[in-house]
Design a protein around this motif. Structure first.
Motif, PDB file in Angstrom:
ATOM      1  N   TYR A 144       0.846  -1.202   0.000  1.00 44.06           N
ATOM      2  CA  TYR A 144       0.000   0.000   0.000  1.00 44.06           C
ATOM      3  C   TYR A 144       0.876   1.244   0.000  1.00 44.06           C
ATOM      4  CZ  TYR A 144      -3.136  -3.109   2.761  1.00 44.06           C
ATOM      5  OH  TYR A 144      -3.868  -4.129   3.275  1.00 44.06           O
ATOM      6  N   ALA A 162      -2.697  -5.797  -0.692  1.00 44.27           N
ATOM      7  CA  ALA A 162      -3.507  -4.658  -1.125  1.00 44.27           C
ATOM      8  C   ALA A 162      -4.988  -5.015  -1.155  1.00 44.27           C
ATOM      9  CB  ALA A 162      -3.049  -4.185  -2.497  1.00 44.27           C
ATOM     10  N   GLY A 308      -1.811  -2.430  -4.610  1.00 43.36           N
ATOM     11  CA  GLY A 308      -0.478  -2.894  -4.226  1.00 43.36           C
ATOM     12  C   GLY A 308       0.532  -2.647  -5.324  1.00 43.36           C
TER      13      GLY A 308
END
Length: 318
Positions: A144, A162, A308
């Motif tokens: 993140y 993510a 991500g």
């Protein structure tokens, strides 16, 4: 880093035109350092003394000086530090040797691989083109954009996958978890951080001969659509394909098209690369800045913090 060949053939390799590019890196296998993880100082137990012994060996064989036994920056001395030391001794210091201007007064060096989380500590991928394509707790390469990095807590909002980003905690004032103000120590290297949006813009657009010092859509080690970036003093012309040895010998950086995670899947790997900067995106608290590379272009853009993305760390060049 050295290339070891059979001792009796060393002169043959050095005089072979095909090896001329690597001549200064060739060494006899008789000099190959082989270290077993364990009792390095031969006192019949494994502990801080072994780490000190390995650091002494490393300082004698590399351009870096390691002044701490905490090789992964987690605030404690344990077997994980021995694992890192062993890897660095056998594989070399994980830095690309070239220097790259990111402002009119500052140069950086890139790590020689993307950042990943092995389930207990940060590590640097072994090769510049390596990245995970599946999601496993022991090899996380997508993060993140967040100020939180307490992955060992087990709390869902802190995990480096993510899919559970804690929207209620985000703020424009957040500082990225590996920015220049709060750098990481990874694989024995201190002061590692993700570059800012402005630094990426300067590197790609404003340094001398900037447009000639990077190339998109490059095939490297069988991976397509890589971004290859040359150091400031590069004199040649960037090619459309490289082997890893060619890349490393010339001090070139390769950012692979590692894709991006959203939820449970990695999309567009081998096509696009999404690399977090340490910069927040304008006044939008749900976005951060990325450096995105495709087969056609490379540049910065805003991107949702809950996706991500990859991270390639740098450190200020000496």
């Amino acid at each position: 880093y050295p290339i070891y060949v059979p001792g009796k053939s060393l002169d043959t390799y050095k005089n072979d035109a095909g090896w001329s590019l690597y001549k200064n890196r060739l060494k006899s296998m008789d000099e190959l350092p082989v270290y077993e993880l364990g009792d390095v100082d031969y006192n019949n137990k494994m502990g801080v003394g072994d780490i000190a012994a390995l650091i002494s060996i490393l300082n004698g064989k590399s351009g870096d000086v390691y002044d701490t036994a905490d090789m992964n920056g987690d605030g404690k001395i344990d077997v994980k530090d021995l694992e890192v030391l062993k890897d660095v001794l056998l594989n070399g210091v994980p830095l690309v040797q070239g220097k790259f201007s990111v402002s009119a007064t500052k140069q950086v060096q890139f790590t020689s691989g993307n950042l990943y989380w092995d389930g207990g500590q940060y590590r640097i991928e072994k090769n510049q083109t390596d990245f995970p394509t599946t999601k496993t707790a022991s090899h996380v390469g997508n993060f993140y954009w967040t100020s939180l990095a307490d992955y060992q807590s087990g709390k869902a909002e802190y995990m480096p996958y993510a899919e559970n980003y804690a929207f209620s905690t985000q703020s424009y004032d957040d500082k990225f978890f590996c920015g220049e103000e709060n750098p990481l120590t990874v694989d024995g290297l201190k002061g590692l951080y993700a570059m800012s949006n402005d630094e990426w813009k300067y590197l790609l657009n404003s340094r001398a001969n900037a447009d000639k010092l990077y190339k998109v859509g490059v095939l490297v080690n069988g991976k397509k659509n890589c971004l290859v970036i040359a150091p400031d003093d590069f004199k040649g012309t960037l090619k459309s394909s490289y082997t890893l040895d060619e890349l490393n010998a010339q001090g070139l950086v390769c950012l692979p098209a590692a894709g991006s995670y959203y939820g449970s899947g990695n999309f567009s790997y081998n096509y696009n690369g999404y690399y977090w900067t340490m910069s927040a995106y304008g006044i939008m608290k749900d976005c951060g800045e990325i450096m995105k590379t495709t087969s056609d272009e490379a540049g910065t853009a805003g991107y949702s913090r809950y996706c991500g993305c990859s991270i390639r760390l740098v450190r200020t060049a000496e």
